[in-house]
Design an enzyme around this catalytic site. Structure first.
Site, PDB file in Angstrom:
ATOM      1  N   GLY A  24       0.802  -1.214   0.000  1.00  0.00           N
ATOM      2  CA  GLY A  24       0.000   0.000   0.000  1.00  0.00           C
ATOM      3  C   GLY A  24       0.836   1.265   0.000  1.00  0.00           C
ATOM      4  O   GLY A  24       1.900   1.346  -0.643  1.00  0.00           O
ATOM      5  N   SER A  25       0.387   2.256   0.754  1.00  0.00           N
ATOM      6  CA  SER A  25       0.999   3.587   0.704  1.00  0.00           C
ATOM      7  C   SER A  25       2.427   3.636   1.221  1.00  0.00           C
ATOM      8  O   SER A  25       3.111   4.654   1.031  1.00  0.00           O
ATOM      9  CB  SER A  25       0.140   4.583   1.490  1.00  0.00           C
TER      10      SER A  25
END
Length: 591
Positions: free
Chosen positions: A310-311
């Protein structure tokens, strides 16, 4: 003159014996001679037999006698100890006793066998049945790896056919706290999991051998000679710091319980060497209690379990942008109107952030901003930066079952694929791999091979994966994430500058596609920002308490573990005294 007639009479009487008398006398002489000959023959036979036994057949007969009284026995040796970096024991071999029996010598009517079963906590009927079923054998185990005191009490029953032998049992002082790193052995002290398996040959001992004299019951009467010395296994010192391991385990277990999460993992690395200082997982297991172990708890999830980062991948997309020369830290990216449509797919931010600098793209965790940057940099530069950081390849830790993750080749990336990869979807990694990548940022752009051995793995070299200027810029950007206005304010550590990035990832559902209410919460970071010492990743899978963002679930764990680790390692604070109070207040308001 008068005595002569008598002499004549005497002579004439001897010569006048009858023939029968003469035959009897001759027969007696022959019988005497025959007895003498028989006796002489017996003596000769005995003499020959003595010569045969003592000279001719001496070696054979001596060997036959030795087979009945002389035995060669192993001299037990201890497996090497596993120690933490400060010499604290993580695995040791404790002396125990094994009881065994020769069923051919056992008298099952002896009430002592019932007393033995009661002493050992066994069923009397089952013990006697097992002995009876193996009557044709000469060896069966009664009970292995017993406490010496209990074995002594059993031997005092003086049961015919019952024997004992010295043995060793592997014991793990840290129990479940270090179980996934250290692993365990089987009952014969052969490595089965973890470091015990990887370094089994190094730790393995070599038993000695001696010649002994035994009595008819098989008990040693005398040690005759030493054949070979017992050689203990080599001790192995790991990079793990047991103080930090306990600390990390406690915090990770607490967050799993608080958020009713499915599982979790945490890795803490030494930025300067690549050594693993702590590696913990939930659920765990106690290697000292094999009866309660569940298969799912055996996995070292920090190394074997894959997830989409993810981020936490956004800093590496920014690294590709800065390294390309097309962007600077102050470059502006327009994220309006807060979403991006690509081939029927919509990429969204939490809201329309408008124009953002590269720093703010990371601080606000803008998917749209990261995607636009990736389009301008190109798939090849993004892929190369990710790969150089260690994604899609082994970390060098030499641990069984390590997963390398996946990093698709950029030649197949369509715009939507490039966009999603730039903010951490469409590739997979492990907690350890992600920690190694953040360690490269912390160390000024140098990726060290990860090691569980103190002093590092031999034959593996570090490599530069980004320039020092880019790494420094990334640390400054990631520091803003932890300060007021960022998504990771709960990762703040009092008196230290901390840099990091949150990640909240939708897990893939059993039926395919992304689950709407199942997440992995991640926080990856480093400290201190100046002259960095530690890099850490916390990944919590499936929190069920209502909170699921990485900044809510994983960042607080990072803060507590990092704060105590820096103090235990005597790392000097790197915030100017005049800014300490201000930074702390800002972080509290942001949290």
């Amino acid at each position: 003159m008068k005595r002569q007639p008598n002499a004549k009479l005497h002579t004439s009487g001897a010569s006048s014996r009858s023939p029968a008398d003469q035959q009897i006398a001759a027969a007696g002489d022959w019988r005497f001679l025959l007895v003498l000959l028989v006796l002489a023959g017996c003596f000769a036979a005995l003499a020959w037999r003595a010569v045969d036994l003592q000279v001719i057949d001496q070696e054979f007969l001596s060997g036959q006698g030795d087979l009945r009284t002389i035995r060669f026995e192993d001299i037990p040796a201890t497996r090497g100890k596993i120690l933490d970096r400060h010499g604290e024991p993580l695995a040791v071999s404790a002396p125990v006793v094994t009881l065994w029996a020769n069923p051919q010598q056992v008298d099952l009517t002896n009430p002592g066998w019932s007393a033995l079963a009661e002493l050992l906590g066994d069923d009397v009927g089952e013990l006697k049945e097992r002995l009876g079923q193996n009557f044709e054998r000469e060896f069966i185990y009664i009970q292995r790896q017993m406490a010496p005191e209990l074995a002594d009490a059993a031997m005092q029953l003086s049961l015919e056919g019952l024997y004992s032998q010295r043995d060793f049992k592997r014991y793990y002082p840290a129990g479940e706290v270090a179980a996934h790193v250290v692993g365990m052995t089987d009952i014969d002290e052969k490595g089965q999991e973890g470091v015990e398996l990887v370094f089994d040959q190094y730790l393995q001992d070599t038993p000695g051998k001696k010649k002994v004299l035994k009595d008819r019951r098989g008990f040693v009467v005398q040690d005759l000679s030493l054949i070979s010395d017992a050689i203990p296994g080599e001790d192995l010192q790991l990079s793990i710091d047991l103080r930090l391991q306990y600390l990390a385990y406690r915090e990770l277990k607490a967050v799993v319980e608080a958020h009713q999460a499915h599982s979790a993992s945490l890795v803490l690395l030494d930025v300067k060497t690549g050594e693993v200082l702590a590696m913990v997982n939930q659920p765990s297991y106690n290697p000292n209690n094999r009866g309660s172990i569940q298969a799912a708890a055996l996995r070292n999830r920090a190394i074997t379990d894959l997830f989409e980062p993810g981020s936490t991948m956004k800093p590496f997309s920014i690294a590709a942008a800065l390294g390309s020369g097309k962007f600077s830290v102050n470059s502006v990216v327009d994220t309006s109107p807060g979403y991006l449509r690509l081939n029927g797919r919509t990429i969204r931010d939490h809201r329309n952030y408008g124009k953002l600098s590269l720093t703010k793209v990371v601080v606000k965790s803008s998917n749209v901003g990261t995607s636009r940057i990736a389009f301008k940099v190109g798939g090849e530069s993004i892929w190369e930066t990710f790969f150089n950081a260690g994604f899609g390849q082994a970390t060098g830790i030499e641990y069984p079952g390590e997963a390398v993750g996946s990093l698709p080749n950029y030649s197949n990336w369509k715009p939507v694929r490039l966009a999603t990869l730039s903010y951490g979807y469409g590739l997979s990694t492990t907690t350890l791999q992600l920690a190694q990548a953040y360690m490269a940022i912390a160390s000024g752009g140098i990726r060290h091979p990860v090691s569980l051995i103190k002093g590092g793995q031999k034959g593996l070299s570090s490599q530069r994966v980004m320039s020092e200027e880019v790494a420094t810029s990334l640390k400054n950007i990631l520091e803003q994430v932890v300060l007021q206005g960022g998504t990771g304010t709960r990762a703040h550590v009092s008196e230290y500058r901390v840099a990091g990035k949150t990640g909240t990832v939708h897990n893939i559902s059993a039926g395919g596609g992304y689950a709407e209410d199942d997440y992995t919460s991640v926080f990856a970071g480093l400290a201190p920002v100046e002259n960095s010492r530690l890099a850490m990743v916390v990944a919590v899978n499936g929190p069920q308490s209502g909170e699921y963002y990485g900044g809510e679930v994983s960042a607080p764990v990072f803060s507590r573990v990092m704060a105590n680790s820096l103090r235990l390692l005597n790392v000097a604070p790197d915030i100017h005294p005049g800014l300490m109070a201000s930074a702390s207040k800002k972080a509290e308001r942001g949290g």
